[in-house]
Design an enzyme around this catalytic site. Sequence first.
Site, PDB file in Angstrom:
ATOM      1  N   GLU A 153      -0.711   1.329   0.109  1.00 30.84           N
ATOM      2  CA  GLU A 153      -1.669   1.269   1.212  1.00 30.84           C
ATOM      3  C   GLU A 153      -2.934   2.080   0.912  1.00 30.84           C
ATOM      4  O   GLU A 153      -3.389   2.875   1.743  1.00 30.84           O
ATOM      5  CB  GLU A 153      -1.000   1.737   2.512  1.00 30.84           C
ATOM      6  CG  GLU A 153       0.241   0.938   2.859  1.00 30.84           C
ATOM      7  CD  GLU A 153       0.860   1.335   4.193  1.00 30.84           C
ATOM      8  OE1 GLU A 153       0.560   2.437   4.681  1.00 30.84           O
ATOM      9  OE2 GLU A 153       1.643   0.541   4.733  1.00 30.84           O
ATOM     10  N   GLU A 300       7.378  -3.759   3.207  1.00 31.02           N
ATOM     11  CA  GLU A 300       8.125  -2.907   4.134  1.00 31.02           C
ATOM     12  C   GLU A 300       8.274  -3.626   5.464  1.00 31.02           C
ATOM     13  O   GLU A 300       7.316  -4.200   5.981  1.00 31.02           O
ATOM     14  CB  GLU A 300       7.408  -1.577   4.406  1.00 31.02           C
ATOM     15  CG  GLU A 300       7.287  -0.644   3.246  1.00 31.02           C
ATOM     16  CD  GLU A 300       6.568   0.646   3.650  1.00 31.02           C
ATOM     17  OE1 GLU A 300       6.466   0.907   4.864  1.00 31.02           O
ATOM     18  OE2 GLU A 300       6.123   1.361   2.750  1.00 31.02           O
TER      19      GLU A 300
END
Length: 524
Positions: A153, A300
């Site tokens: 990220e 995720e």
Amino acid sequence: MQHVKLLMNIILLVLGHSVSYAARDIRILGRTAIAPAQAAAGPVASIDNSGIGAVSGLGVNWGTVTYHPLPIDTVVQLLKDNNIKKLKLFGVEHEILTALAGSDIEVMVTVTNDHLADMGSFDAVKEWVKVNLIHYLELKKGVNIAYVAVGNEPFLKDYNGKYNNVVFPALKNIQNALNAANYSRIKATIPINADVLYSPDINHVPSAGVWRKDIADLMNQIVAFYHKNSAPFTVNIHPFLSLYYGKGKFPVDYAFFDGNSKPLMDMGASYTNVLDANYDTLVTVLNKAGYKNMPIIVGEIGWPTDGDINANVTLAQKFYKGLVKHLATKKGTPLRTNNQMNVYLFSLIDEEDKSILPGDFERHWGIFSYDGQPKFELDITGKGGKNTLVGAKDVMYLSKQWCVVSPSVTKKATLEANADYACKNAHCTSLGNGSSCSNLDYRGQASYAFNSYFQNFDQQSASCHFDGLATITTKDPSSGSCKFDVQLAPASVPIEPDPAPTPAPAPAPTLAPVPDSAYGPSFG
């Protein structure tokens, strides 16, 4: 129309709410003690799943932010016993990769954000690939490395562009080095938070999605490179965070897969859950960029079991059952029908030392508790029947003893002050509002804190003193859903702690609020 607009405002607001790993996956710095593990829901009777693999496309994340880890070989055997064939790691750890050799478990390793700048030299990356990847690939019983995650990220708004200039060069160098070493089958990919996507205020639907303006050019370069190398786009999606940050406005049903809510309609497509809506927003953007068939990995997705009113075993089991069933149908999403989605559950085992700045739930994402025991029954095969999770075997615990408030102690202020000290140096995330131990009275809360500290320091006598307020008992003080843990036996001789002092009475510590920017843009 009001229903549709409210729902999409919240869904797209939360596209960026997978919290920065600057906050989520680091140990707390400056600690004076080791954090203990969470209160587990207890072992679940399990059935041998030998020969039955997890549903196609399903993998798990294995995070290791803990001071009381299960032995690596035990965790690898846990994966094997549950026939989990896909694994995502948050680093390149020698002991783990060595233990995975010969297992045939497909592995994604990660270059952490802090190391991205080191990947700017192609010669240096070739050496890194040789040492950190090829070495394990060429072991006598090799490791099945399939992907290299380049950062995690890194484009979060919270980073203020810190990694923008180093991620793409790292991606190119890693993939090109793999290609040059004749390992082009291994793909480099950047796990990205969905805050790289944007939908205009006047049209909050998946079909209106575009790249976030400040990063659009860079994202187009990245997906073009993916296409050239047949690499997947990796995105993290967390329906729990949609509910958590929706602050009561998010329709609860949309976090799950029951299809009971009024569908959100978008150009004839019907959306009944957040996963499909977020996924298809990304599909829309990739389609507009000219890459209609680019593979997508959900890096995720999961549901925590403690630390918040909506983080509990009941909702987690409901979420995972619905997710596995959704995957098993292979029906895909409205924009990618008849498609096997590839997702990595977040996560395998609870991590007792993760930062709780985003919320107490951060230490409770595991489908297995700290000791490798399943928190709930779950058929990850997608076949139905009596298949369920298999717990870790031959787990070694400390003695069955706990540290609790002495029966004669009644001074509430003194107990609270000492409990506050214990919680600052241990693990009290199950005591918060709506959590599994929130119903304890002040004596019970103090006992929970004392025991966390005691187990934290491996049951050493000095860690159950608290100026004479505490005592050791062999009677389990657990009550209902509130479990008082017994810690895992340490792998090495622990350091003797100083006895806990008696601090001045003080209110319980409060967590500093996380700025909105940490969770990405507001689309509402």
